[in-house]
Design a protein around this motif. Structure first.
Motif, PDB file in Angstrom:
ATOM      1  N   ALA A  30      35.463  50.570  41.013  1.00 20.71           N
ATOM      2  CA  ALA A  30      36.492  49.940  40.174  1.00 20.71           C
ATOM      3  C   ALA A  30      37.554  49.264  41.036  1.00 20.71           C
ATOM      4  O   ALA A  30      37.984  48.139  40.743  1.00 20.71           O
ATOM      5  CB  ALA A  30      37.127  50.981  39.258  1.00 20.71           C
ATOM      6  N   LEU A  31      37.986  49.919  42.098  1.00 20.57           N
ATOM      7  CA  LEU A  31      38.957  49.302  43.005  1.00 20.57           C
ATOM      8  C   LEU A  31      38.370  48.080  43.700  1.00 20.57           C
ATOM      9  O   LEU A  31      39.055  47.064  43.884  1.00 20.57           O
ATOM     10  CB  LEU A  31      39.430  50.324  44.033  1.00 20.57           C
ATOM     11  CG  LEU A  31      40.361  51.415  43.521  1.00 20.57           C
ATOM     12  CD1 LEU A  31      40.619  52.446  44.604  1.00 20.57           C
ATOM     13  CD2 LEU A  31      41.643  50.829  43.011  1.00 20.57           C
ATOM     14  N   LEU A  37      36.036  46.064  42.543  1.00 20.44           N
ATOM     15  CA  LEU A  37      35.961  44.976  41.562  1.00 20.44           C
ATOM     16  C   LEU A  37      37.334  44.363  41.317  1.00 20.44           C
ATOM     17  O   LEU A  37      37.473  43.134  41.228  1.00 20.44           O
ATOM     18  CB  LEU A  37      35.366  45.516  40.260  1.00 20.44           C
ATOM     19  CG  LEU A  37      35.161  44.503  39.152  1.00 20.44           C
ATOM     20  CD1 LEU A  37      34.143  43.463  39.579  1.00 20.44           C
ATOM     21  CD2 LEU A  37      34.711  45.202  37.887  1.00 20.44           C
ATOM     22  N   ALA A  38      38.363  45.190  41.226  1.00 17.55           N
ATOM     23  CA  ALA A  38      39.719  44.676  41.018  1.00 17.55           C
ATOM     24  C   ALA A  38      40.172  43.830  42.206  1.00 17.55           C
ATOM     25  O   ALA A  38      40.763  42.761  42.031  1.00 17.55           O
ATOM     26  CB  ALA A  38      40.692  45.828  40.790  1.00 17.55           C
ATOM     27  N   LEU A  39      39.902  44.277  43.418  1.00 15.29           N
ATOM     28  CA  LEU A  39      40.288  43.508  44.606  1.00 15.29           C
ATOM     29  C   LEU A  39      39.501  42.209  44.714  1.00 15.29           C
ATOM     30  O   LEU A  39      40.029  41.182  45.148  1.00 15.29           O
ATOM     31  CB  LEU A  39      40.094  44.346  45.859  1.00 15.29           C
ATOM     32  CG  LEU A  39      41.118  45.466  46.070  1.00 15.29           C
ATOM     33  CD1 LEU A  39      40.740  46.299  47.278  1.00 15.29           C
ATOM     34  CD2 LEU A  39      42.502  44.885  46.236  1.00 15.29           C
ATOM     35  N   THR A  65      38.294  40.328  42.195  1.00 21.30           N
ATOM     36  CA  THR A  65      38.810  39.343  41.242  1.00 21.30           C
ATOM     37  C   THR A  65      40.182  38.830  41.677  1.00 21.30           C
ATOM     38  O   THR A  65      40.473  37.646  41.522  1.00 21.30           O
ATOM     39  CB  THR A  65      38.901  39.940  39.837  1.00 21.30           C
ATOM     40  OG1 THR A  65      39.714  41.125  39.865  1.00 21.30           O
ATOM     41  CG2 THR A  65      37.533  40.283  39.296  1.00 21.30           C
ATOM     42  N   GLU A  66      41.018  39.709  42.216  1.00 25.01           N
ATOM     43  CA  GLU A  66      42.336  39.270  42.686  1.00 25.01           C
ATOM     44  C   GLU A  66      42.211  38.335  43.884  1.00 25.01           C
ATOM     45  O   GLU A  66      42.938  37.342  43.986  1.00 25.01           O
ATOM     46  CB  GLU A  66      43.190  40.484  43.053  1.00 25.01           C
ATOM     47  CG  GLU A  66      44.588  40.123  43.480  1.00 25.01           C
ATOM     48  CD  GLU A  66      45.409  41.351  43.813  1.00 25.01           C
ATOM     49  OE1 GLU A  66      46.281  41.230  44.688  1.00 25.01           O
ATOM     50  OE2 GLU A  66      45.178  42.409  43.218  1.00 25.01           O
TER      51      GLU A  66
END
Length: 163
Positions: free
Chosen positions: A36-37, A39-41, A43-44
């Motif tokens: 999850a981390l 994927l978040a990084l 996209t950012e």
């Protein structure tokens, strides 16, 4: 001699430990959190890359707009405002808008080649060496119909150019 397999037979009186199941659940939770981390990084980072690319493009277009305005001043004399549209490589799709506002540093009002007075001039100069400059405010932004970024990007540049 006969070999006996006792490991398949369970003893109903023996208690089994659930430690392996708890460890498996903990490993799955840790891996899910890392994914999850990640994927978040990702996209950012891609959003930041697009914004940085657009910002650098607007900065380069601001320099080009300044040089194009100086060329127009050299050809036609003073102009007060100029709007430029930058197109993509094919020359058919407008990508960036540039708005240029100019104020001139002269001892008095001047006229351009067409005989039009330059309205925007600053006349509080002290020496003749200061005469004949232009103060340019260049604003470049991507076209409003382009949905390239989630945040508005606008680049502002103020320069003083000698004529």
């Amino acid at each position: 001699m006969q070999r006996k397999n006792y490991f398949l037979k369970t003893n109903p009186h023996k208690k089994r430990s659930g430690f392996a199941m708890i460890m498996a659940i903990a490993v799955i939770i840790i891996i899910a959190t890392i994914m999850a981390l990640s994927l978040a990084l990702t996209t950012e980072t891609s959003k930041r890359t697009v914004d940085l690319y657009l910002y650098e493009q607007t900065a380069l277009h601001a320099k080009s707009a300044t040089e194009l305005a100086l060329l127009d001043i050299a050809k036609n004399g003073c102009i007060n405002n100029k709007n430029i549209i930058f197109y993509d490589e094919s020359g058919t799709n407008p990508m960036y808008d540039a708005n240029i506002t100019m104020r001139y540093v002269y001892t008095g009002p001047t006229t351009n080649v067409a005989g039009v007075n330059c309205d925007e001039y600053i006349s509080y100069i002290k020496t003749l060496e200061q005469n004949g400059s232009v103060l340019m405010d260049v604003t470049v932004s991507p076209r409003a119909d382009q949905n390239l970024s989630t945040e508005p990007i606008r680049y502002f540049r103020r320069t003083i150019q000698k004529l």
